[in-house]
Design an enzyme around this catalytic site. Structure first.
Site, mmCIF file in Angstrom:
data_model
loop_
_atom_site.group_PDB
_atom_site.id
_atom_site.type_symbol
_atom_site.label_atom_id
_atom_site.label_comp_id
_atom_site.label_asym_id
_atom_site.label_seq_id
_atom_site.Cartn_x
_atom_site.Cartn_y
_atom_site.Cartn_z
ATOM 1 N N LYS A 52 -5.458 -6.570 0.846
ATOM 2 C CA LYS A 52 -5.297 -5.371 1.682
ATOM 3 C C LYS A 52 -6.390 -5.310 2.753
ATOM 4 C CE LYS A 52 -2.886 -2.938 -2.010
ATOM 5 N NZ LYS A 52 -2.888 -1.928 -3.093
ATOM 6 N N GLN A 96 -6.832 2.079 -6.121
ATOM 7 C CA GLN A 96 -6.080 1.004 -6.746
ATOM 8 C C GLN A 96 -5.840 1.308 -8.231
ATOM 9 O OE1 GLN A 96 -4.752 -1.518 -5.027
ATOM 10 N NE2 GLN A 96 -3.870 -2.534 -6.798
ATOM 11 N N ASP A 119 -0.337 5.379 0.018
ATOM 12 C CA ASP A 119 0.386 4.725 -1.084
ATOM 13 C C ASP A 119 1.720 5.436 -1.368
ATOM 14 O OD1 ASP A 119 -0.552 2.404 -2.292
ATOM 15 O OD2 ASP A 119 -2.109 3.457 -3.423
HETATM 16 N N1 GUN Z 1 -1.306 -1.159 -8.428
HETATM 17 C C1 GUN Z 1 -0.201 -1.929 -8.330
HETATM 18 N N2 GUN Z 1 0.438 -1.698 -7.162
HETATM 19 C C2 GUN Z 1 -0.271 -0.755 -6.517
HETATM 20 C C3 GUN Z 1 -0.110 -0.110 -5.265
HETATM 21 O O1 GUN Z 1 0.850 -0.336 -4.507
HETATM 22 N N3 GUN Z 1 -1.073 0.792 -4.947
HETATM 23 C C4 GUN Z 1 -2.118 1.079 -5.770
HETATM 24 N N4 GUN Z 1 -2.991 2.003 -5.372
HETATM 25 N N5 GUN Z 1 -2.292 0.504 -6.942
HETATM 26 C C5 GUN Z 1 -1.376 -0.412 -7.307
#
Ligand code: GUN
Length: 293
Positions: A52, A96, A119
């Site tokens: 990211k 996350q 998100d």
């Molecule tokens: N854990 C697995 N996929 C995601 C996601 O798209 N966003 C976040 N914040 N955590 C995750």
């Protein structure tokens, strides 16, 4: 059979975003800024967050990585969320997941200002998505819809079987596929761990979206000739021949399923890169205040 090249599509979209960011900055506008909060050292989470941050660079965004050890308290994390909510330089941020057991993920998600929730996990965004209002759509479902659109895959009137009912993928992608929109407008069946006849249901599917996190669950005998297969699985399976010691394995037994399909996404290189790029698109929307003021 046509392979859906998520990496190529994602690279193109990142270039489009980077161009738009350059135009915004050249016109004196603000460079979009994404913050990511990472708790602990889970291997998968470390990798996702690193991707990211790298994607932010490629798009011309500013990014900030905020790290905590596993023993951070819920209170401390919530305080940081509040600071990010009130920081005018931060356009959007993510925490996350998963979080350590002593922290309520739901509490943290609900503490995020929905206007910065790139998100798309906050109940306001989930609710708005479910009734078709402008919102931040969570990244993996948005990436899947974008792939279906870019490959001109017909979804209207088709039977779409979603395997898995997670809040992050299964539920939202089922919602989007049934929405009166394009792509969308499908007849959707959601299968999960309590569904007794998954194989039979899958055999009636025109489109299967496999998001249960069970490596190679979907086998050739579950797939109708000409079906479209979207594989969301990314389980780390031990593999001594790899430098990392594992290989990313999808929910679909690719080698035997692929010859039966009209379209199929590979793992890696299918849905994964699109997930990251959808987060970038949400960050751009947040920076432009295109959804919420
Ligand atoms: N854990 C697995 N996929 C995601 C996601 O798209 N966003 C976040 N914040 N955590 C995750």
């Amino acid at each position: 059979m046509q392979l859906i090249d998520g990496k190529a599509v994602a690279d193109r979209i990142k270039q489009e975003i980077a161009q738009e960011v350059a135009d915004i900055c050249n016109a004196g506008g603000k460079r979009p800024h994404l913050a990511a909060v990472l708790v602990g050292h889970d291997g998968g989470s470390e990798t996702y967050v690193a991707h990211k941050v790298k994607a932010c660079e490629q798009c011309g965004f500013k990014s900030t990585l905020i790290r905590y050890e596993n023993d951070v308290t819920e209170e401390e994390l919530l305080r940081r969320v509040d600071e990010l909510n009130n920081d005018p330089d931060i356009d959007g941020f993510i925490v996350q997941l998963p979080l350590p057991k002593h922290i309520s993920e739901q509490k943290v998600i609900e503490a995020i200002d929905y206007r910065k929730d790139v998100d798309g996990f906050h109940p306001v965004n989930v609710g708005r998505m479910s009734i078709g209002l402008p919102c931040f759509v969570s990244a993996t479902p948005a990436g899947i819809m974008e792939l279906l659109a870019r490959y001109n895959i017909e979804t209207k009137g088709k039977h779409c079987v979603v395997l898995g009912r997670s809040n992050i993928v299964g539920k939202p992608v089922a919602t989007l596929m049934m929405q009166k929109a394009c792509p969308g407008n499908a007849t959707v069946t959601v299968c999960h761990s309590a569904t007794p006849n998954i194989k039979e249901i899958c055999r009636t599917a025109d489109i299967i979206i496999a998001a249960l996190g069970s490596p190679e669950f979907v086998t050739a005998d579950m797939v109708k000739e000409g079906a479209v297969i979207v594989d969301v699985g990314t389980t780390r399976v031990p593999d001594a021949s790899k430098k990392s010691g594992f290989k990313l394995t999808g929910d679909v037994k690719f080698d035997e399923v692929a010859p039966r399909c009209s379209f199929i996404t590979p793992v890696p290189g299918g849905v994964g890169p699109m997930t990251i790029v959808s987060l970038m698109r949400n960050t751009l929307l947040a920076g432009k205040k295109a959804i919420y003021q």
